[in-house]
Design an enzyme around this catalytic site. Structure first.
Site, PDB file in Angstrom:
ATOM      1  N   HIS A   1       0.842  -1.713   0.139  1.00  0.00           N
ATOM      2  CA  HIS A   1       0.294  -0.246   0.286  1.00  0.00           C
ATOM      3  C   HIS A   1       0.989   0.770   0.231  1.00  0.00           C
ATOM      4  O   HIS A   1      -0.303   2.160  -0.116  1.00  0.00           O
ATOM      5  CB  HIS A   1      -0.812  -0.481   1.443  1.00  0.00           C
ATOM      6  CG  HIS A   1      -2.192  -0.964   0.996  1.00  0.00           C
ATOM      7  ND1 HIS A   1      -3.286  -0.888  -0.318  1.00  0.00           N
ATOM      8  CD2 HIS A   1      -2.544  -2.029   2.034  1.00  0.00           C
ATOM      9  CE1 HIS A   1      -3.533  -2.025   0.670  1.00  0.00           C
ATOM     10  NE2 HIS A   1      -3.705  -2.689   1.220  1.00  0.00           N
TER      11      HIS A   1
ATOM     12  N   ASP B   1      -5.558 -12.629   2.639  1.00  0.00           N
ATOM     13  CA  ASP B   1      -6.767 -12.253   3.575  1.00  0.00           C
ATOM     14  C   ASP B   1      -8.240 -12.505   2.354  1.00  0.00           C
ATOM     15  O   ASP B   1      -8.921 -12.273   2.368  1.00  0.00           O
ATOM     16  CB  ASP B   1      -6.509 -10.996   3.574  1.00  0.00           C
ATOM     17  CG  ASP B   1      -6.080 -10.104   2.926  1.00  0.00           C
ATOM     18  OD1 ASP B   1      -4.882 -10.190   1.734  1.00  0.00           O
ATOM     19  OD2 ASP B   1      -5.442  -8.295   3.397  1.00  0.00           O
TER      20      ASP B   1
ATOM     21  N   HIS C   1      -6.760  -6.992  -0.598  1.00  0.00           N
ATOM     22  CA  HIS C   1      -6.282  -5.533  -1.387  1.00  0.00           C
ATOM     23  C   HIS C   1      -5.956  -4.867  -2.443  1.00  0.00           C
ATOM     24  O   HIS C   1      -4.715  -5.872  -2.663  1.00  0.00           O
ATOM     25  CB  HIS C   1      -6.663  -4.312  -0.047  1.00  0.00           C
ATOM     26  CG  HIS C   1      -6.960  -4.755   1.077  1.00  0.00           C
ATOM     27  ND1 HIS C   1      -5.995  -5.983   1.747  1.00  0.00           N
ATOM     28  CD2 HIS C   1      -8.236  -4.554   1.714  1.00  0.00           C
ATOM     29  CE1 HIS C   1      -7.145  -5.956   2.982  1.00  0.00           C
ATOM     30  NE2 HIS C   1      -8.230  -5.213   3.122  1.00  0.00           N
TER      31      HIS C   1
ATOM     32  N   TYR D   1      -5.419 -12.181   8.002  1.00  0.00           N
ATOM     33  CA  TYR D   1      -5.592 -11.542   9.658  1.00  0.00           C
ATOM     34  C   TYR D   1      -6.201 -12.727  10.350  1.00  0.00           C
ATOM     35  O   TYR D   1      -6.486 -13.080  11.550  1.00  0.00           O
ATOM     36  CB  TYR D   1      -6.277 -10.283   8.738  1.00  0.00           C
ATOM     37  CG  TYR D   1      -5.254  -9.032   8.189  1.00  0.00           C
ATOM     38  CD1 TYR D   1      -3.652  -8.521   8.861  1.00  0.00           C
ATOM     39  CD2 TYR D   1      -5.989  -9.140   7.179  1.00  0.00           C
ATOM     40  CE1 TYR D   1      -3.324  -8.232   8.374  1.00  0.00           C
ATOM     41  CE2 TYR D   1      -5.352  -8.486   6.322  1.00  0.00           C
ATOM     42  CZ  TYR D   1      -3.602  -7.427   6.961  1.00  0.00           C
ATOM     43  OH  TYR D   1      -3.019  -7.072   5.602  1.00  0.00           O
TER      44      TYR D   1
ATOM     45  N   ASP E   1      -3.073 -10.515  -2.768  1.00  0.00           N
ATOM     46  CA  ASP E   1      -3.254  -9.869  -1.451  1.00  0.00           C
ATOM     47  C   ASP E   1      -4.913  -9.532  -1.892  1.00  0.00           C
ATOM     48  O   ASP E   1      -4.969  -9.129  -2.956  1.00  0.00           O
ATOM     49  CB  ASP E   1      -2.484  -8.607  -1.140  1.00  0.00           C
ATOM     50  CG  ASP E   1      -3.267  -8.160   0.676  1.00  0.00           C
ATOM     51  OD1 ASP E   1      -2.188  -8.451   1.396  1.00  0.00           O
ATOM     52  OD2 ASP E   1      -3.839  -7.636   0.573  1.00  0.00           O
TER      53      ASP E   1
HETATM   54  C1  SP5 Z   1      -1.756  -5.467   3.642  1.00  0.00           C
HETATM   55  C2  SP5 Z   1      -3.402  -5.102   3.882  1.00  0.00           C
HETATM   56  O1  SP5 Z   1      -3.965  -6.122   3.600  1.00  0.00           O
HETATM   57  N1  SP5 Z   1      -3.688  -3.766   4.471  1.00  0.00           N
HETATM   58  C3  SP5 Z   1      -4.753  -3.811   4.811  1.00  0.00           C
HETATM   59  C4  SP5 Z   1      -5.637  -2.468   5.174  1.00  0.00           C
HETATM   60  C5  SP5 Z   1      -6.592  -2.844   5.259  1.00  0.00           C
HETATM   61  N2  SP5 Z   1      -7.435  -2.082   6.546  1.00  0.00           N
HETATM   62  C6  SP5 Z   1      -8.686  -1.940   7.368  1.00  0.00           C
HETATM   63  C7  SP5 Z   1      -9.561  -1.704   5.629  1.00  0.00           C
HETATM   64  C8  SP5 Z   1     -10.895  -1.267   6.268  1.00  0.00           C
HETATM   65  C9  SP5 Z   1     -11.790  -2.302   6.509  1.00  0.00           C
HETATM   66  N3  SP5 Z   1     -12.800  -1.988   6.737  1.00  0.00           N
HETATM   67  C10 SP5 Z   1     -13.740  -3.841   7.177  1.00  0.00           C
HETATM   68  C11 SP5 Z   1     -14.798  -3.582   7.318  1.00  0.00           C
HETATM   69  C12 SP5 Z   1     -14.760  -5.105   8.008  1.00  0.00           C
HETATM   70  N4  SP5 Z   1     -16.697  -5.337   7.808  1.00  0.00           N
HETATM   71 ZN    ZN Z   2      -4.407  -7.375   2.556  1.00  0.00          ZN
END
Ligand code: SP5
Ligand code: ZN
Length: 347
Positions: free
Chosen positions: A164, A289, A202, A328, A200
């Site tokens: 990121h 994830d 994301h 996670y 990943d």
């Molecule tokens: C490296 C990596 O996987 N970073 C991920 C960062 C994501 N942070 C959380 C984003 C907000 C997620 N909201 C989740 C709602 C669940 N119901």
């Molecule tokens: Zn991620």
């Protein structure tokens, strides 16, 4: 398979992240990497080694010197005037604030500086964040050296993750972009093009940004569609690269509940794009994830499919540098990573 890991990841031990405007327990915790390490050790088919220090040079080849300076200084500056155990920004530099204006001044206070360099509220700086971030880069570079030395596949257990972080910011649990730094290192040492395959959940906005205008790194990503998934502002299909990099970026955003078959079909599209680019090495940003039980994501992949994903990626016949990103659900991380790597090794 040779694997690189550093115990220094534990120095980055955040307590909280801020989601929905409230502090909640951090998801990106040392137990993640410890679980993966234990599973690799228990399996017997993996040789673990510590990284060699590579210094700041490879980081400076990718990141803004101001970002590196801030990350190196932030904790001591924060500690000098604050007792709080974590540094989060409270105001970030929205681009509209300086629309039509010249470059902004970097603020002086650590709190304001955090908002100058960080783009969200989920990546606190704690006492050991910088040292852990540097160690994660060394893990990635040492694993890259194994591939440069002729290993057909090497795994770097990077933590904190990296994908990121763009050239001049950090966030999304990431400090330095391990995969981008390792990719640049491979290019500098080999003179050959690489592809980054980002698996990943994301979108790897940082890696995409760093290589967006370049043709020597093809970036291909499967991820939750930005209409619902972090990092929200990137990851659309129409982001295809620009300038010399036109056509060397491919995003495959996927719907909520994405299952094994849907994922494998998208993976085949990703791998076809990589074949067309014909890179010398594939750098895999491996996030777990995408697993069905992940607490912050919404795909439905099962453990066995990770073996099939590893097999299909390895079927390209190109050297693979596999670097850990997110994931996670701590209880499943070890088995899922081991299954992926064994699939890639054909065992
Ligand atoms: C490296 C990596 O996987 N970073 C991920 C960062 C994501 N942070 C959380 C984003 C907000 C997620 N909201 C989740 C709602 C669940 N119901
Ligand atoms: Zn991620």
């Amino acid at each position: 398979m040779r694997c690189v890991e550093s115990p220094k990841h534990r120095l980055h031990d955040p307590v909280h992240e801020v989601q929905f405007g409230v502090p909640i327990p951090a998801f990106e915790v040392p137990a993640r990497a410890d679980a993966i390490r234990s599973a690799l050790e228990a399996n017997g088919g993996f040789e673990l080694e510590e990284p060699a220090e590579h210094g700041l040079g490879p980081i400076e080849a990718v990141h803004d010197p101001g970002l590196i300076r801030f990350l190196a200084e932030a904790w001591d500056e924060w500690r000098a005037t604050n007792e709080a155990p974590e540094l989060f920004p409270d105001s970030v530099l929205h681009p509209a604030l300086i629309e039509g204006m010249g470059p902004p001044h970097e603020p002086r206070s650590p709190l304001a500086r955090a908002g100058y360099w960080c783009f969200e509220t989920m990546t606190p700086i704690v006492a050991g964040s910088y040292e852990a971030g540097r160690a994660a880069v060394d893990v990635a570079l040492s694993a890259a050296d194994l591939v440069l030395g002729g290993e057909p596949i090497a795994y770097g257990l990077c933590r904190p993750p990296g994908h990121h972080s763009p050239r001049a910011a950090f966030g999304g649990y990431c400090f330095f972009n391990n995969a981008a730094i390792a990719s640049q290192h491979l290019i500098d040492r080999s003179g050959e093009p690489v592809a980054v395959l980002d698996l990943d959940y994301h979108h790897g906005n940082g890696t995409q940004q760093i290589f967006y205008r370049r043709s020597d790194v093809t970036y291909v990503s499967l991820h939750g569609h930005p209409d619902r998934a972090f990092p929200y502002f990137t990851g659309y299909e129409d982001e295809r690269g620009a300038g010399a990099g036109e056509g060397s970026n491919l995003n495959l955003p996927l719907a909520t509940g994405c299952d094994d078959a849907t994922y494998l079909a998208a993976l085949d599209r990703a791998l076809e794009a990589i074949e067309r680019a014909d890179p010398s090495t594939i750098v895999v940003s491996l996030g777990m994830d995408t697993y069905r039980d992940d607490p912050i994501c919404d795909f439905a992949l099962t453990t066995p499919v990770y073996g099939e994903i590893g097999r299909r990626v390895a079927a390209s016949g190109r050297p693979l540098l596999v670097l850990q990103e997110g994931g996670y659900h701590v209880p499943s991380l070890g088995e899922n990573v081991v299954t992926w790597l064994r699939g890639a090794e054909g065992r």
